[in-house]
Design a protein around this motif. Structure first.
Motif, mmCIF file in Angstrom:
data_model
loop_
_atom_site.group_PDB
_atom_site.id
_atom_site.type_symbol
_atom_site.label_atom_id
_atom_site.label_comp_id
_atom_site.label_asym_id
_atom_site.label_seq_id
_atom_site.Cartn_x
_atom_site.Cartn_y
_atom_site.Cartn_z
ATOM 1 N N ASN A 78 -9.899 3.244 -11.894
ATOM 2 C CA ASN A 78 -11.002 2.738 -11.066
ATOM 3 C C ASN A 78 -10.500 1.747 -10.022
ATOM 4 O O ASN A 78 -10.986 1.725 -8.883
ATOM 5 C CB ASN A 78 -12.063 2.079 -11.945
ATOM 6 N N CYS A 79 -9.541 0.911 -10.406
ATOM 7 C CA CYS A 79 -9.005 -0.073 -9.464
ATOM 8 C C CYS A 79 -8.256 0.609 -8.325
ATOM 9 O O CYS A 79 -8.429 0.263 -7.149
ATOM 10 C CB CYS A 79 -8.080 -1.043 -10.193
ATOM 11 N N LYS A 80 -7.427 1.590 -8.663
ATOM 12 C CA LYS A 80 -6.604 2.237 -7.641
ATOM 13 C C LYS A 80 -7.428 3.070 -6.674
ATOM 14 O O LYS A 80 -7.016 3.293 -5.529
ATOM 15 C CB LYS A 80 -5.520 3.090 -8.312
ATOM 16 N N ARG A 81 -8.597 3.556 -7.127
ATOM 17 C CA ARG A 81 -9.479 4.288 -6.210
ATOM 18 C C ARG A 81 -9.974 3.391 -5.072
ATOM 19 O O ARG A 81 -10.343 3.879 -4.008
ATOM 20 C CB ARG A 81 -10.692 4.819 -6.989
ATOM 21 N N MET A 82 -9.980 2.091 -5.305
ATOM 22 C CA MET A 82 -10.493 1.156 -4.300
ATOM 23 C C MET A 82 -9.428 0.744 -3.296
ATOM 24 O O MET A 82 -9.726 0.038 -2.335
ATOM 25 C CB MET A 82 -11.043 -0.098 -4.997
ATOM 26 N N LEU B 8 -2.225 15.179 4.993
ATOM 27 C CA LEU B 8 -3.434 14.391 4.745
ATOM 28 C C LEU B 8 -4.415 15.146 3.860
ATOM 29 O O LEU B 8 -5.109 14.546 3.026
ATOM 30 C CB LEU B 8 -4.081 13.994 6.070
ATOM 31 N N LEU B 9 -4.490 16.473 4.007
ATOM 32 C CA LEU B 9 -5.333 17.269 3.102
ATOM 33 C C LEU B 9 -4.810 17.179 1.669
ATOM 34 O O LEU B 9 -5.587 17.056 0.710
ATOM 35 C CB LEU B 9 -5.356 18.732 3.561
ATOM 36 N N PHE B 10 -3.494 17.208 1.532
ATOM 37 C CA PHE B 10 -2.861 17.099 0.219
ATOM 38 C C PHE B 10 -3.160 15.737 -0.419
ATOM 39 O O PHE B 10 -3.561 15.648 -1.587
ATOM 40 C CB PHE B 10 -1.359 17.313 0.378
ATOM 41 N N VAL B 11 -2.996 14.658 0.359
ATOM 42 C CA VAL B 11 -3.240 13.317 -0.171
ATOM 43 C C VAL B 11 -4.719 13.147 -0.527
ATOM 44 O O VAL B 11 -5.059 12.563 -1.568
ATOM 45 C CB VAL B 11 -2.796 12.238 0.838
ATOM 46 N N SER B 12 -5.607 13.682 0.305
ATOM 47 C CA SER B 12 -7.041 13.578 0.024
ATOM 48 C C SER B 12 -7.399 14.295 -1.269
ATOM 49 O O SER B 12 -8.248 13.836 -2.040
ATOM 50 C CB SER B 12 -7.854 14.159 1.186
ATOM 51 N N ARG C 217 -6.483 12.176 -4.035
ATOM 52 C CA ARG C 217 -7.433 11.073 -4.138
ATOM 53 C C ARG C 217 -8.814 11.540 -4.590
ATOM 54 O O ARG C 217 -9.773 10.779 -4.569
ATOM 55 C CB ARG C 217 -7.555 10.365 -2.777
ATOM 56 N N GLU C 218 -8.910 12.813 -4.958
ATOM 57 C CA GLU C 218 -10.125 13.387 -5.543
ATOM 58 C C GLU C 218 -11.305 13.414 -4.580
ATOM 59 O O GLU C 218 -12.452 13.243 -4.972
ATOM 60 C CB GLU C 218 -10.511 12.651 -6.833
ATOM 61 N N GLN D 269 -2.742 8.133 5.480
ATOM 62 C CA GLN D 269 -2.742 8.498 4.059
ATOM 63 C C GLN D 269 -3.364 7.380 3.218
ATOM 64 O O GLN D 269 -3.982 7.638 2.188
ATOM 65 C CB GLN D 269 -1.335 8.854 3.574
ATOM 66 N N ALA D 270 -3.207 6.118 3.668
ATOM 67 C CA ALA D 270 -3.819 5.007 2.937
ATOM 68 C C ALA D 270 -5.342 5.053 3.029
ATOM 69 O O ALA D 270 -6.046 4.536 2.150
ATOM 70 C CB ALA D 270 -3.299 3.676 3.477
ATOM 71 N N LEU D 271 -5.865 5.681 4.086
ATOM 72 C CA LEU D 271 -7.313 5.769 4.271
ATOM 73 C C LEU D 271 -7.937 6.947 3.532
ATOM 74 O O LEU D 271 -9.167 7.023 3.420
ATOM 75 C CB LEU D 271 -7.636 5.885 5.763
ATOM 76 N N CYS D 272 -7.118 7.857 3.042
ATOM 77 C CA CYS D 272 -7.652 9.022 2.331
ATOM 78 C C CYS D 272 -8.378 8.566 1.070
ATOM 79 O O CYS D 272 -7.890 7.719 0.319
ATOM 80 C CB CYS D 272 -6.527 9.987 1.960
ATOM 81 N N GLY D 273 -9.557 9.138 0.850
ATOM 82 C CA GLY D 273 -10.367 8.740 -0.287
ATOM 83 C C GLY D 273 -11.304 7.593 0.012
ATOM 84 O O GLY D 273 -12.001 7.108 -0.879
ATOM 85 N N ALA D 274 -11.317 7.105 1.270
ATOM 86 C CA ALA D 274 -12.219 6.030 1.709
ATOM 87 C C ALA D 274 -12.133 4.784 0.834
ATOM 88 O O ALA D 274 -13.130 4.322 0.286
ATOM 89 C CB ALA D 274 -13.659 6.545 1.766
ATOM 90 N N PRO D 275 -10.937 4.205 0.678
ATOM 91 C CA PRO D 275 -10.819 2.985 -0.126
ATOM 92 C C PRO D 275 -11.453 1.795 0.591
ATOM 93 O O PRO D 275 -11.517 1.757 1.826
ATOM 94 C CB PRO D 275 -9.310 2.797 -0.261
#
Length: 309
Positions: A71-75, A95-99, A102-103, A145-151
């Protein structure tokens, strides 16, 4: 959003962090400063869950990193000093791979990546192989890549290192825009960069946090005035020391004959009025013209060097 409480980190018995505690609040852009070996990268690795602390706790959004790492790392979105890029992939593939890692929901993945590429200025590079990109575009891809998953939180380790002046300006502008919608913590050796982007800085030295400094904070009660006065040195200094608002007055040399430079440390104001007005009146009364009077403020560089000496 980020909380370190009494954190200790040892590597084989060698301390890298010693009883470090600090908070980064939601919406802040905070700079992490320190000389080489001060513990900056270790602190970022603990915050991102790459290493566990030897002692103390790391909390992200109120959750313990050790107890709830997923949960922490998702943020968190993390850009290490060397971006984790796959050189054989195109920007879009990567970026598709990283996303996916990031589920991000599969049906929303492509739209999500499109938005990130547009934000980071990578749309025209989408089909370029990462291994053929310039240093500037590789850094942009690293932030993407750091922005993938909308942290909600971005951790950036030396985001402008190795960039040319134009790329550095562009990267700073990107970080500034990201700071409008994210909590940002980044380390940098460039104090001018930190001063431009951050609302606060945290200074580490030899594994300890020695200062948390607000940038652009309200004026302090004490000020330093640098004066250039025409007249006898001792008389001017003694007259200034006699003022209730003055805590210190020291004379130095002056380039002009018959003039004296004086550094005055005083309270900004008291019951008799503003310090600058009191200084002006007492010297005018003694017929000692003030050729120059200016308030001196510490630069971030001066504060950093003084704190880490």
């Amino acid at each position: 959003m980020i909380e370190l409480e009494h954190v200790v980190k040892n590597y084989g018995g060698i301390p890298a962090l010693r009883d470090v505690s600090f908070h980064v609040h939601a919406g802040e852009t905070v700079g992490l400063l320190g000389r080489n070996g001060a513990g900056k990268t270790t602190a970022l690795n603990l915050i991102t869950g790459y290493f566990p602390p030897t002692e103390g706790s790391v909390r992200i959004g109120g959750k313990e990193m050790i107890a709830e790492p997923r949960n922490c790392k998702r943020m968190i979105g993390y850009l290490p000093e060397k971006p984790p890029l796959y050189d054989e992939m195109t920007v879009e593939e990567y970026l598709l791979f990283v996303s996916e890692l990031r589920e991000v929901v599969r049906k929303a993945n492509r739209k999500h990546v499109e938005e990130i590429m547009e934000l980071c200025g990578l749309t025209e590079m989408r089909q370029r192989v990462i291994g053929n990109l310039s240093k500037g575009y590789r850094q942009r891809t690293g932030i993407a890549q750091a922005l993938c998953g909308a942290p909600e939180i971005l951790i950036l380790d030396e985001p402008t290192v190795g960039l040319d002046p134009k790329q550095t300006v562009e990267m700073r502008e990107l970080i500034r825009r990201l700071g409008e919608s994210h909590t940002v913590l980044f380390s940098s050796h460039l104090l001018s960069e930190v001063q431009q982007l951050c609302s606060r800085v945290i200074i580490l030295h030899e594994g300890r946090m020695i200062r948390s400094l607000e940038l652009g904070a309200e004026e302090s009660e004490t000020i330093r005035l640098r004066l250039r006065v025409a007249g006898q040195k001792d008389v001017a200094v003694n007259a200034l020391k006699a003022l209730d608002c003055v805590e210190q007055a020291e004379a130095g040399a002056s380039a002009e004959e018959g003039e004296t430079e004086i550094l005055v440390v005083c309270r900004r104001a008291d019951e008799k009025g503003r310090a600058t007005d009191q200084v002006f009146r007492v010297l005018a009364k003694m017929n000692m013209p003030i050729r120059e009077m200016r308030e001196e403020k510490d630069s971030l560089e001066e504060v950093f060097l003084r704190e880490t000496e």
